[in-house]
Design an enzyme around this catalytic site. Structure first.
Site, short mmCIF file in Angstrom:
data_model
loop_
_atom_site.label_atom_id
_atom_site.label_comp_id
_atom_site.label_asym_id
_atom_site.label_seq_id
_atom_site.Cartn_x
_atom_site.Cartn_y
_atom_site.Cartn_z
N ARG A 51 0.81 -1.22 0.00
CA ARG A 51 0.00 0.00 0.00
C ARG A 51 0.85 1.27 0.00
NH1 ARG A 51 -3.70 -1.00 5.13
NH2 ARG A 51 -1.65 -1.68 5.87
N LYS A 147 0.99 -19.25 5.90
CA LYS A 147 0.04 -19.62 6.94
C LYS A 147 -0.31 -18.36 7.75
CE LYS A 147 2.68 -20.67 11.03
NZ LYS A 147 2.26 -21.01 12.35
N HIS A 177 7.63 -23.21 6.30
CA HIS A 177 9.10 -23.11 6.25
C HIS A 177 9.79 -24.28 6.93
CE1 HIS A 177 8.42 -21.27 10.24
NE2 HIS A 177 9.64 -21.65 10.51
N LYS A 181 13.67 -26.93 5.83
CA LYS A 181 14.89 -27.12 6.62
C LYS A 181 15.67 -28.33 6.11
CE LYS A 181 13.21 -24.95 10.87
NZ LYS A 181 14.25 -23.92 10.92
N ASP A 234 -1.26 -22.56 16.02
CA ASP A 234 -0.04 -21.90 15.56
C ASP A 234 1.05 -22.89 15.18
OD1 ASP A 234 1.44 -19.40 15.14
OD2 ASP A 234 2.67 -20.04 16.84
N HIS A 239 3.02 -27.05 11.37
CA HIS A 239 4.43 -27.45 11.45
C HIS A 239 4.60 -28.87 11.99
CE1 HIS A 239 5.41 -23.47 10.38
NE2 HIS A 239 5.39 -22.93 11.57
N LYS A 330 5.80 -21.75 24.45
CA LYS A 330 6.54 -20.50 24.58
C LYS A 330 7.19 -20.41 25.95
CE LYS A 330 4.85 -18.60 20.69
NZ LYS A 330 5.70 -18.20 19.56
#
Length: 486
Positions: A51, A147, A177, A181, A234, A239, A330
């Site tokens: 934008r 994603k 991603h 790897k 997530d 993954h 986390k």
């Protein structure tokens, strides 16, 4: 060992959201590295689209700063000057008509056309529709979709349907991603290019499998976004699901995109429903000046998990009876991603009094995705010295940076490899639409059960391995988690 660099054909790559964080941190620095390696022709074009109103020079200056910062490159590098000459910019309105004629005018006939949707998922449909309306969704064009690909089965189906209105399945590259790897791809090589492991790769010889993706950081500035997704959306649904598939899949008849993805799909469809007693959810607490998950999410009543551990079963002949334990979270003890295949102990030990630890140790194949990509196989050997027959477990280590020399230390980033695969037209390492939908079909009942229940996630201390309840998930089975360490 010298790696071969095979140049791709001339291309025009349009990056929608080119001024965003992902483009600046990963995509553009990755493209620069592939250019320096000689893989990108100097006639190619990389067109930024966003934008922001700016010209080519301003965009090139911003990209220079990004590559210097995130690619650790000297700002006066002559390679950087040459790379920036490939860059152009178009100010575009994803929901309107502004900039689309200008973009089409920049696209060259005869070049491969690829469009990277590095934008919010809410814009995927708009971008696909406008590319088609302006004649850029031709049969050889490719789109790359980041994603999250939906937040449940219904939204994933709707998004698939929207994209398929304008692009065929072979044109859609859903990027994860993790699949780019080096170690993940080597997992397939280890399994299917060597006779050593495949005969043992089944429930008769494998006791269990652990898949761990641990992070030391909290949700930070992503709190409001993360609070609408959680660890299972997530990480697990995408993954970790892909890692599970590569570990558990049958050998494909050929290393071909659809053959590989057909076998992954069979694994997802064979997953058993997960019982509530076989899942542990957690939220990290505060630690000194570091706030808790609830603080970072700005939602004191949040029931979204920052940690999840679960026991998964696969109902097929190869894996019946072998549990797969998944955990991710986390603010854990270390940043690490690994897969551990734990083999069964020998049915009879002739060295009952020879184990230095007092008990036999099983063989383990540990595949490290990060940090220090590589593999090691833990085996029992005789402890050196004249003290008689005493056994000790040691790793046969293959850290790629050590085993492959300088070439191994400078392996391409996952995004570099995957973008080059897009240009080549190779979808092997990209998710197919039916994979996505099958994964959500398995995940949705788990999330729905949480939403219907009243239980809050278990609290855990930052810097730990997660909630104590997760230990019980394995202790009940007479097993234990591997230590989380970098």
């Amino acid at each position: 060992m010298v790696s071969r660099v095979i140049p791709v054909d001339d291309f025009d790559l349009v990056i929608f959201g080119a001024t965003g964080d992902l483009a600046r941190r990963k995509i553009l620095p990755g493209l620069f590295r592939r250019f320096v390696a000689g893989q990108i022709p100097e006639t190619s074009q990389i067109i930024g689209a966003a934008r922001t109103a700016q010209d080519d020079a301003a965009f090139q200056a911003d990209v220079r700063a990004a590559i210097v910062e995130f690619g650790k490159v000297d700002k006066k590098s002559p390679d950087l000057d040459r790379f920036l000459m490939l860059l152009h910019y178009v100010s575009i309105d994803a929901k309107g008509e502004g900039g689309w004629k200008e973009l089409k005018a920049k696209m060259r006939k005869g070049a491969i056309h690829a469009f990277y949707f590095s934008v919010a998922p809410s814009l995927f449909g708009d971008l696909a529709e406008r590319l088609a309306a302006h004649g850029m969704a031709h049969g050889d064009a490719r789109i790359v979709v980041e994603k999250p690909f939906g937040r449940d089965l219904a939204s994933a189906r709707a998004l698939n349907a929207t994209l398929r209105k304008h692009f065929d399945e072979h044109q859609i590259y859903r990027i994860d991603h993790y699949l780019g790897k080096e170690t993940v791809q080597n997992l397939m090589a280890v399994r299917f290019a060597n006779i050593l492991f495949e005969p043992l790769w089944n429930a008769q010889y494998v006791d269990h499998v652990q898949i761990t993706v641990a992070e030391t950081v909290g949700v930070g500035g992503r709190g409001s976004y993360y609070d609408n997704s959680g660890a299972i959306r997530d990480m697990v649904q995408n993954h970790m699901m892909q890692l599970l598939c590569l570990i558990a899949m049958e050998p494909p008849y050929h290393f071909d995109p659809d053959a590989v993805r057909d076998e992954k799909l069979k694994v997802i469809r064979a997953l058993e429903p997960v019982e509530a007693t076989e899942i542990v959810r957690g939220q990290y607490q505060a630690n000194g000046d570091e706030g808790s998950y609830l603080t970072h999410a700005e939602n004191p009543d949040s029931r979204t998990e920052s940690y999840v551990a679960m026991k998964v079963r696969i109902s097929n002949w190869r894996w019946q009876g072998t549990p797969f334990y998944l955990r991710t979270g986390k603010r854990l003890r270390a940043r690490t991603s690994e897969i551990a295949v734990v083999f069964k102990e020998p049915p009879h030990s002739i060295f009952e009094d020879a184990h230095t630890s007092g008990e036999p140790k099983a063989n383990e194949l540990v595949i490290r995705l990060q940090p220090n990509e590589g593999m090691n196989l833990k085996v029992m050997i005789k402890e050196p010295g004249p003290g008689g027959m005493r056994l000790v477990q040691v790793p046969l280590d293959m850290t790629f940076a050590d085993a492959l020399g300088p070439e191994g230390a400078d392996m391409p980033d996952a995004y570099e490899r995957l973008i080059m695969d897009v240009i080549r037209g190779n979808q092997t390492l990209f998710m197919r639409g039916d994979e996505i939908e099958a994964s959500w079909a398995w995940t949705d009942p788990i999330i729905q059960a949480w939403d219907d229940g009243k239980a809050r996630p278990e609290p855990y201390d930052p810097g730990s391995s997660g909630p104590d309840e997760a230990l019980g998930l394995m202790h009940r089975d007479g097993r234990r988690w591997r230590e989380i360490r970098s």
